[in-house]
Write a protein that holds these residues in place. Structure first.
Motif, short mmCIF file in Angstrom:
data_model
loop_
_atom_site.label_atom_id
_atom_site.label_comp_id
_atom_site.label_asym_id
_atom_site.label_seq_id
_atom_site.Cartn_x
_atom_site.Cartn_y
_atom_site.Cartn_z
N PHE A 44 0.84 -1.21 0.00
CA PHE A 44 0.00 0.00 0.00
C PHE A 44 0.87 1.25 0.00
O PHE A 44 1.99 1.25 0.54
CB PHE A 44 -0.90 0.03 1.24
CG PHE A 44 -2.12 -0.83 1.09
CD1 PHE A 44 -3.29 -0.33 0.57
CD2 PHE A 44 -2.07 -2.18 1.45
CE1 PHE A 44 -4.40 -1.13 0.42
CE2 PHE A 44 -3.18 -2.99 1.30
CZ PHE A 44 -4.36 -2.47 0.79
N SER A 45 0.33 2.33 -0.59
CA SER A 45 1.03 3.61 -0.55
C SER A 45 0.63 4.34 0.73
O SER A 45 -0.54 4.58 0.97
CB SER A 45 0.65 4.45 -1.77
OG SER A 45 0.75 5.82 -1.47
N ARG A 46 1.65 4.70 1.52
CA ARG A 46 1.36 5.42 2.76
C ARG A 46 0.70 6.77 2.45
O ARG A 46 -0.22 7.19 3.15
CB ARG A 46 2.69 5.61 3.51
CG ARG A 46 2.62 6.45 4.74
CD ARG A 46 3.76 6.19 5.67
NE ARG A 46 5.09 6.35 5.07
CZ ARG A 46 6.22 6.07 5.71
NH1 ARG A 46 6.19 5.61 6.94
NH2 ARG A 46 7.39 6.24 5.13
N ALA A 57 -11.30 5.56 -3.54
CA ALA A 57 -11.32 4.74 -4.75
C ALA A 57 -11.93 3.38 -4.47
O ALA A 57 -12.78 2.89 -5.20
CB ALA A 57 -9.91 4.57 -5.31
N LEU A 58 -11.53 2.76 -3.38
CA LEU A 58 -12.04 1.43 -3.04
C LEU A 58 -13.54 1.50 -2.74
O LEU A 58 -14.33 0.72 -3.26
CB LEU A 58 -11.28 0.85 -1.83
CG LEU A 58 -11.75 -0.53 -1.46
CD1 LEU A 58 -10.90 -1.58 -2.15
CD2 LEU A 58 -11.72 -0.77 0.01
N ALA A 59 -13.91 2.50 -1.92
CA ALA A 59 -15.32 2.67 -1.56
C ALA A 59 -16.14 2.87 -2.82
O ALA A 59 -17.16 2.20 -3.04
CB ALA A 59 -15.48 3.89 -0.66
N HIS A 86 -5.32 -4.69 -13.07
CA HIS A 86 -3.97 -4.33 -13.55
C HIS A 86 -3.20 -3.61 -12.45
O HIS A 86 -2.01 -3.88 -12.24
CB HIS A 86 -4.07 -3.44 -14.80
CG HIS A 86 -4.25 -4.23 -16.06
ND1 HIS A 86 -3.19 -4.67 -16.81
CD2 HIS A 86 -5.36 -4.66 -16.70
CE1 HIS A 86 -3.65 -5.35 -17.86
NE2 HIS A 86 -4.97 -5.36 -17.81
N LYS A 87 -3.85 -2.72 -11.73
CA LYS A 87 -3.17 -2.00 -10.65
C LYS A 87 -2.75 -3.00 -9.57
O LYS A 87 -1.61 -2.97 -9.11
CB LYS A 87 -4.11 -0.92 -10.07
CG LYS A 87 -3.56 -0.09 -8.93
CD LYS A 87 -2.39 0.76 -9.32
CE LYS A 87 -2.74 1.96 -10.14
NZ LYS A 87 -3.57 2.95 -9.49
N HIS A 88 -3.66 -3.87 -9.17
CA HIS A 88 -3.32 -4.89 -8.16
C HIS A 88 -2.12 -5.72 -8.61
O HIS A 88 -1.20 -5.95 -7.84
CB HIS A 88 -4.51 -5.84 -7.94
CG HIS A 88 -5.58 -5.27 -7.06
ND1 HIS A 88 -6.83 -5.84 -6.95
CD2 HIS A 88 -5.61 -4.21 -6.23
CE1 HIS A 88 -7.57 -5.16 -6.10
NE2 HIS A 88 -6.85 -4.14 -5.64
N ALA A 89 -2.16 -6.19 -9.87
CA ALA A 89 -1.09 -7.08 -10.36
C ALA A 89 0.25 -6.34 -10.37
O ALA A 89 1.28 -6.91 -10.05
CB ALA A 89 -1.44 -7.62 -11.74
C1 HEM Z 1 -6.09 -0.31 -5.35
C2 HEM Z 1 -10.58 -2.08 -5.22
C3 HEM Z 1 -8.98 -5.97 -2.79
C4 HEM Z 1 -4.72 -3.75 -2.21
C5 HEM Z 1 -7.44 -0.48 -5.54
C6 HEM Z 1 -8.28 0.45 -6.25
C7 HEM Z 1 -9.53 -0.03 -6.20
C8 HEM Z 1 -9.50 -1.27 -5.46
C9 HEM Z 1 -10.77 0.58 -6.83
C10 HEM Z 1 -7.81 1.75 -6.92
C11 HEM Z 1 -7.39 1.43 -8.32
C12 HEM Z 1 -6.80 2.64 -9.02
O1 HEM Z 1 -5.73 3.11 -8.64
O2 HEM Z 1 -7.43 3.13 -9.97
C13 HEM Z 1 -10.53 -3.31 -4.56
C14 HEM Z 1 -11.66 -4.18 -4.37
C15 HEM Z 1 -11.22 -5.28 -3.68
C16 HEM Z 1 -9.81 -5.09 -3.45
C17 HEM Z 1 -13.06 -3.88 -4.83
C18 HEM Z 1 -11.97 -6.50 -3.20
C19 HEM Z 1 -13.09 -6.95 -3.74
C20 HEM Z 1 -7.69 -5.70 -2.39
C21 HEM Z 1 -6.89 -6.54 -1.54
C22 HEM Z 1 -5.70 -5.90 -1.34
C23 HEM Z 1 -5.76 -4.66 -2.11
C24 HEM Z 1 -7.32 -7.91 -1.01
C25 HEM Z 1 -4.52 -6.32 -0.50
C26 HEM Z 1 -4.61 -6.58 0.79
C27 HEM Z 1 -4.74 -2.64 -3.02
C28 HEM Z 1 -3.61 -1.73 -3.15
C29 HEM Z 1 -4.00 -0.75 -4.06
C30 HEM Z 1 -5.35 -1.07 -4.46
C31 HEM Z 1 -2.28 -1.86 -2.43
C32 HEM Z 1 -3.19 0.45 -4.54
C33 HEM Z 1 -3.50 1.61 -3.68
C34 HEM Z 1 -2.33 2.19 -2.98
O3 HEM Z 1 -1.33 2.44 -3.65
O4 HEM Z 1 -2.42 2.39 -1.78
N1 HEM Z 1 -8.20 -1.52 -5.07
N2 HEM Z 1 -9.43 -3.88 -4.00
N3 HEM Z 1 -6.97 -4.57 -2.71
N4 HEM Z 1 -5.76 -2.21 -3.82
FE1 HEM Z 1 -7.55 -3.09 -3.97
#
Ligand code: HEM
Ligand code: FAD
Length: 389
Positions: A44-46, A57-59, A86-89
């Motif tokens: 994660f980015s602090r 973004a997640l919400a 793609h971002k996750h990968a």
């Molecule tokens: C980024 C959704 C699960 C780690 C994101 C973003 C979204 C998202 C919308 C932003 C993408 C962007 O930059 O445009 C979700 C959803 C999840 C999920 C809907 C489950 C259904 C997870 C899990 C992890 C994770 C399990 C790891 C524990 C991250 C990280 C980022 C990210 C590290 C980049 C953000 C940063 O740099 O802090 N995710 N995510 N996500 N997600 Fe997820």
């Protein structure tokens, strides 16, 4: 597909969740990082956490996903899923972490909703979470399987360092071990992990510039309020960093018609994907009409100006139009004015630059008759705009 049992519950509670999720996600992250501080080391980015962009973004994505599957029971919002996967990968996210997010997210939901979090509400939203999680996991598995290696990041050493524009450094890397490299497609990015001043490993994404096959090349704009760009700017020849395989779905293939006139709009460091597109068009011998529109403050603040100008000149049907805010040196003075460009309605458009620039150009293009689906864009941060529109 969402079950018939859950659908009415999701429909009824969507407004409540959409309203409360902004409060739920910060609490969720607090719980998760308290239990799993290791997730902040290299994943994660602090800064995104401190700034609050990531929680939004997640919400946003969960609410968008839920309303989408309620309205379109037989399909998924592929664009949202693909960008997130793609971002996750690029971050090397492992599928075993999906239950981690589920646990702390649903603890936070229960704490926020109190008695309203009945068993049937929790069950219905769990179903939405796992539909989305499984869809993401499936895409992420495919992305990992298509790489030339089975590591998430490999060591690369700096072999060249050049300064350009206003506080932009162009770095070229070569592998520091034997890991085979996946070939990148123009428009893709990598994530690079470097150590913050306190030693925490922090990833950031950078669009790949054209380079030799055994190299990765990026252009990094210094963010005076940011944490990692000052560290990346301080890298010296021979320094070793961790770099991911290339990811990102903003590429020239699979978008619009291959013959339609192409318009590439960039501002500031937003040149990076455009330079890769231009290079690809030249390498593939494209006969397309290509108009590059670049906006900057002055000629000397324009990053990679010589490279970009030379690429446009090499295109058989390429044209460059510049808008300079602070001086008379460009084709036009001031901000981008669509009226000066005569963009045809069938144009395919790519945008990259600061958010206000992209929003301004996009609305002007839509007003001028270019359909919104013909306008593609890259946001250099968590993609909140896509999720709102
Ligand atoms: C980024 C959704 C699960 C780690 C994101 C973003 C979204 C998202 C919308 C932003 C993408 C962007 O930059 O445009 C979700 C959803 C999840 C999920 C809907 C489950 C259904 C997870 C899990 C992890 C994770 C399990 C790891 C524990 C991250 C990280 C980022 C990210 C590290 C980049 C953000 C940063 O740099 O802090 N995710 N995510 N996500 N997600 Fe997820
Ligand atoms: P960060 O530490 O991430 O900070 C970013 C912002 O967060 C700051 O400006 C500040 O407003 C805020 N912030 C930071 N710390 C705090 C705090 N403590 N409290 C509150 N707010 C805070 N960049 C390029 O230069 N070139 C590229 O080609 C490029 N391509 C990209 C491609 C993609 C797909 C993506 C997602 C991003 C790309 N970026 C690119 C952006 C890059 O990933 C970084 O976001 C950028 O370089 C800033 O990094 P940083 O660590 O210096 O800033």
């Amino acid at each position: 597909m969402l079950s018939e049992k859950s659908r009415p519950i999701i429909e009824a509670t969507l407004p409540i969740i959409a309203d409360r999720i902004g409060h739920i996600t910060p609490d969720f992250y607090e719980r998760m990082f308290a239990a799993r501080p290791d997730l902040m080391d290299g994943l994660f980015s602090r800064s995104s956490q401190l700034e609050g962009t990531q929680p939004k973004a997640l919400a946003g994505s969960i609410a968008v996903f839920a309303s989408y599957i309620v309205e379109h029971p037989d399909s998924y919002p592929d664009e949202v899923l693909s960008r997130v996967a793609h971002k996750h990968a690029s971050l090397g996210l492992q599928e075993k972490e999906y239950p981690t997010v589920y646990k702390y997210l649903f603890e936070a939901i229960a704490a926020d909703l109190g008695e309203a979090a009945t068993e049937e509400v929790v069950d219905a939203w769990s179903e939405v979470y796992w539909l989305m999680a499984n869809a993401l996991i499936k895409i992420e598995r495919g992305l990992y399987a298509s790489q030339a290696n089975n590591v998430t990041h490999a060591p690369f050493k700096v072999v060249d360092r050049q300064e350009t524009g206003d506080n932009v450094v162009v770095l070229t890397f070569e592998p520091a071990d034997e890991t085979p490299m996946t070939e990148a497609t123009a428009g893709q990015y990598i994530s690079i992990i470097t150590k913050a001043r306190d030693g925490l490993r922090q990833p950031r994404q950078y669009t790949l510039l054209p380079s030799d096959k055994n190299q990765r090349r990026i252009g990094v704009k210094l963010d005076p309020n940011g944490e990692m760009t000052s560290i990346i700017h301080g890298l010296k020849i021979g320094d070793v960093v961790e770099i991911s395989n290339p990811y990102g779905d903003l590429t020239l293939e699979g978008f619009g018609s291959a013959d339609a006139p192409l318009y590439l709009f960039s501002a500031g460091i937003g040149v990076t994907p455009m330079i890769s597109f231009l290079n690809e068009l030249i390498e593939s011998g494209s006969q397309r009409q290509v108009t590059v529109v670049h906006a900057d403050r002055r000629m000397d603040t324009w990053p990679l100006r010589e490279e970009m100008t030379a690429l446009v000149e090499k295109l058989p049907h390429g044209k460059l139009v510049t808008f300079m805010e602070d001086e008379e040196t460009g084709d036009y003075r001031g901000r981008v004015d669509i009226a000066k460009l005569g963009v045809p309605a069938e144009a395919n458009v790519y945008l990259c630059g600061p958010l206000p620039f992209m929003k301004g150009v996009r609305s002007a293009l839509v007003d001028a008759g270019v359909p919104a689906q013909n306008i593609n864009y890259e946001i250099f941060g968590p993609d909140q705009w896509m999720l709102r529109s």
